[in-house]
Design a protein around this motif. Structure first.
Motif, PDB file in Angstrom:
ATOM      1  N   VAL A 185       0.708  -0.670   0.228  1.00  0.00           N
ATOM      2  CA  VAL A 185      -0.173  -0.336  -0.296  1.00  0.00           C
ATOM      3  C   VAL A 185       0.967   0.843  -0.062  1.00  0.00           C
ATOM      4  O   VAL A 185       2.010   1.257   0.821  1.00  0.00           O
ATOM      5  CB  VAL A 185      -0.685  -0.057   1.369  1.00  0.00           C
ATOM      6  CG1 VAL A 185      -2.143   1.274   1.667  1.00  0.00           C
ATOM      7  CG2 VAL A 185      -2.038  -1.112   1.507  1.00  0.00           C
TER       8      VAL A 185
ATOM      9  N   ALA B  88       4.145  10.413  -6.643  1.00  0.00           N
ATOM     10  CA  ALA B  88       3.266   9.586  -5.731  1.00  0.00           C
ATOM     11  C   ALA B  88       4.209   8.072  -6.358  1.00  0.00           C
ATOM     12  O   ALA B  88       4.165   8.346  -7.753  1.00  0.00           O
ATOM     13  CB  ALA B  88       1.997   8.983  -5.840  1.00  0.00           C
TER      14      ALA B  88
ATOM     15  N   HIS C  10      -0.897  -0.959  -3.808  1.00  0.00           N
ATOM     16  CA  HIS C  10      -2.768  -0.403  -3.632  1.00  0.00           C
ATOM     17  C   HIS C  10      -1.994   0.455  -3.519  1.00  0.00           C
ATOM     18  O   HIS C  10      -1.191   1.057  -2.878  1.00  0.00           O
ATOM     19  CB  HIS C  10      -3.336  -1.072  -2.879  1.00  0.00           C
ATOM     20  CG  HIS C  10      -4.190  -1.951  -2.921  1.00  0.00           C
ATOM     21  ND1 HIS C  10      -5.512  -1.953  -3.649  1.00  0.00           N
ATOM     22  CD2 HIS C  10      -3.442  -3.861  -2.504  1.00  0.00           C
ATOM     23  CE1 HIS C  10      -5.140  -4.054  -3.624  1.00  0.00           C
ATOM     24  NE2 HIS C  10      -4.030  -4.497  -3.080  1.00  0.00           N
TER      25      HIS C  10
ATOM     26  N   THR D 272       0.250   4.951   0.178  1.00  0.00           N
ATOM     27  CA  THR D 272      -0.815   6.780   0.971  1.00  0.00           C
ATOM     28  C   THR D 272       0.023   7.706   0.721  1.00  0.00           C
ATOM     29  O   THR D 272       1.155   8.164   1.240  1.00  0.00           O
ATOM     30  CB  THR D 272      -0.703   6.072   2.687  1.00  0.00           C
ATOM     31  OG1 THR D 272      -1.140   4.749   2.823  1.00  0.00           O
ATOM     32  CG2 THR D 272      -1.830   7.514   3.477  1.00  0.00           C
TER      33      THR D 272
ATOM     34  N   TYR E  43      -3.504   4.577  -1.956  1.00  0.00           N
ATOM     35  CA  TYR E  43      -4.365   5.377  -1.097  1.00  0.00           C
ATOM     36  C   TYR E  43      -4.420   6.596  -1.061  1.00  0.00           C
ATOM     37  O   TYR E  43      -3.817   7.277  -0.481  1.00  0.00           O
ATOM     38  CB  TYR E  43      -4.277   5.228  -0.101  1.00  0.00           C
ATOM     39  CG  TYR E  43      -5.799   4.892   1.397  1.00  0.00           C
ATOM     40  CD1 TYR E  43      -6.495   3.983   1.329  1.00  0.00           C
ATOM     41  CD2 TYR E  43      -5.502   6.154   1.826  1.00  0.00           C
ATOM     42  CE1 TYR E  43      -7.537   5.037   1.362  1.00  0.00           C
ATOM     43  CE2 TYR E  43      -6.811   6.121   2.312  1.00  0.00           C
ATOM     44  CZ  TYR E  43      -7.558   5.768   2.707  1.00  0.00           C
ATOM     45  OH  TYR E  43      -8.881   5.823   3.146  1.00  0.00           O
ATOM     46  N   VAL E  44      -5.169   7.605  -2.082  1.00  0.00           N
ATOM     47  CA  VAL E  44      -5.168   8.867  -1.968  1.00  0.00           C
ATOM     48  C   VAL E  44      -5.815   9.873  -1.228  1.00  0.00           C
ATOM     49  O   VAL E  44      -6.613   9.234  -0.774  1.00  0.00           O
ATOM     50  CB  VAL E  44      -5.593   9.686  -3.426  1.00  0.00           C
ATOM     51  CG1 VAL E  44      -5.986  11.194  -3.165  1.00  0.00           C
ATOM     52  CG2 VAL E  44      -5.469   9.317  -4.496  1.00  0.00           C
ATOM     53  N   THR E  45      -5.268  10.382   0.463  1.00  0.00           N
ATOM     54  CA  THR E  45      -6.660  10.519   1.473  1.00  0.00           C
ATOM     55  C   THR E  45      -6.701  12.525   0.727  1.00  0.00           C
ATOM     56  O   THR E  45      -6.272  13.232   0.121  1.00  0.00           O
ATOM     57  CB  THR E  45      -5.284  11.043   2.524  1.00  0.00           C
ATOM     58  OG1 THR E  45      -4.492  11.722   1.914  1.00  0.00           O
ATOM     59  CG2 THR E  45      -4.536   9.169   2.442  1.00  0.00           C
TER      60      THR E  45
ATOM     61  N   HIS F 234     -11.169  11.542   1.951  1.00  0.00           N
ATOM     62  CA  HIS F 234     -10.717  10.393   2.182  1.00  0.00           C
ATOM     63  C   HIS F 234      -9.950  10.064   3.343  1.00  0.00           C
ATOM     64  O   HIS F 234      -8.460  10.700   2.810  1.00  0.00           O
ATOM     65  CB  HIS F 234     -10.719  10.251   0.679  1.00  0.00           C
ATOM     66  CG  HIS F 234     -10.287   8.850   0.549  1.00  0.00           C
ATOM     67  ND1 HIS F 234      -8.665   7.901  -0.115  1.00  0.00           N
ATOM     68  CD2 HIS F 234     -11.580   7.437   0.867  1.00  0.00           C
ATOM     69  CE1 HIS F 234      -9.718   6.245  -0.576  1.00  0.00           C
ATOM     70  NE2 HIS F 234     -10.753   6.537   0.405  1.00  0.00           N
TER      71      HIS F 234
ATOM     72  N   ASN G 269      -6.880   6.816  -6.761  1.00  0.00           N
ATOM     73  CA  ASN G 269      -7.474   6.086  -6.069  1.00  0.00           C
ATOM     74  C   ASN G 269      -7.711   4.469  -6.678  1.00  0.00           C
ATOM     75  O   ASN G 269      -8.082   4.383  -7.220  1.00  0.00           O
ATOM     76  CB  ASN G 269      -7.883   6.281  -5.055  1.00  0.00           C
ATOM     77  CG  ASN G 269      -8.459   5.142  -3.785  1.00  0.00           C
ATOM     78  OD1 ASN G 269      -7.296   5.905  -2.567  1.00  0.00           O
ATOM     79  ND2 ASN G 269      -9.291   4.692  -3.355  1.00  0.00           N
TER      80      ASN G 269
END
Length: 318
Positions: free
Chosen positions: A31, A40, A139, A33, A141-143, A174, A118
């Motif tokens: 993952v 990213a 994976h 984030t 994961y966009v916050t 998110h 995401n």
């Protein structure tokens, strides 16, 4: 003896082949984030036992959402090439490789991620010859920090055909934030609150609204919180009033300073008899006038102090 030789070769081939297959490996980050709007890096690397003498193509592919989907990014380079890989990286590209495939580096750089980025991604490498294709998933994961997008009154139709007003709060974040309501004039029950998700990052909540109500919508998640009040307070008016008072106070201070400086100006130290030449000329002119009778008026003076002269006429008898 000859019957044992094929068997021995088969066992030896199996051992060598098995060791090669075990040595072929790929590693990814499970993952990644990243906050929305930042870059990213989806890390991915691979190893194979013939890295030193392999001269074929290294084909890098990245897929999204499904393992059999068409790659949205692909580039290749010969393992024995000394040239820079073309199409694999660049400052103007949104997707580019972060590293050199000839050293087993397959990481993907995504610039300025947004909500749609995401999800699940697949890193794949393909080599020439009998080498198998390697692929693993990671994976992203966009916050997003919770925030209130809009707070407004809307009219809704009831079952009896009448219209009622509700205060509607649109929020995003998110992970998805939780919504809570506060009222300054009454208590709100749970059945009065209606909340629904309208997107992967967005939700809408509403409560009944009356003209005299003062309500506050608050959203919270592990990343923080935000709130907004309806109707809006007089914070803008208060801020403008405070600024006006500060400006007025500065003007008064400047005016007082100027007045103070003027009152402290040094006094005029010029002597009182600065016009002594004029007085002397006047005296001489009067002494030249013809006498009337035996009396002649002449101006005489006496010095009383350093800074003052007093003139007085006297009668001089001939």
């Amino acid at each position: 003896m000859w019957q044992q030789t094929p068997c021995f070769c088969l066992v030896l081939s199996t051992i060598i082949t098995g060791s090669l297959v075990v040595s072929l490996d790929m590693k990814v980050a499970p993952v990644v984030t990243v906050p929305r709007g930042e870059d990213a890096v989806l890390s991915c690397s691979f190893t194979h036992p013939r890295q030193q003498d392999y001269s074929g193509q290294i084909i890098v592919k990245w897929l999204a959402r499904e393992s059999q989907a068409l790659p949205f990014f692909s580039c290749s380079i010969k393992n024995d090439s000394v040239e820079e890989p073309s199409g694999c990286s660049g400052s103007g590209l949104r997707y580019s490789l972060r590293g050199d495939p000839r050293r087993g580096e397959l990481s993907l750089l995504i610039r300025q991620v947004h909500d749609a980025d995401n999800g699940t991604y697949f890193c794949r490498v393909e080599l020439d010859g009998w080498w198998k294709t390697l692929q693993k998933e990671t994976h992203l994961y966009v916050t997003a920090n919770p925030q209130i997008l809009n707070l407004s009154v809307v009219e809704t139709r009831s079952g009896s055909g009448g219209a009622t007003q509700r205060l509607r709060c649109e929020a995003e974040g998110h992970p998805l934030p939780t919504v809570s309501w506060r009222s300054a004039s009454r208590s709100l029950s749970e059945d009065q609150v209606q909340t629904s998700q309208v997107g992967p990052f967005r939700l809408v909540s509403s409560v009944p609204y009356q003209e005299e109500d003062v309500l506050t919508c608050r959203v919270e998640s592990r990343l923080g919180g935000a709130e907004r009040r309806y109707p809006p307070g007089n914070s803008l008016l208060i801020g403008l009033t405070a600024c006006g008072l500060i400006v007025l106070l500065l003007l008064l201070l400047v005016t007082g300073f100027i007045f103070y400086r003027r009152n402290r100006a040094p006094p005029d130290t010029s002597p009182v008899y600065g016009n002594a030449d004029v007085v002397e000329n006047h005296r001489l002119q009067r002494s030249d006038c013809p006498a009337e009778g035996d009396v002649e008026l002449q101006a005489v003076y006496s010095v009383l102090s350093l800074n003052s002269v007093v003139y007085s006429p006297v009668n001089l008898q001939q």
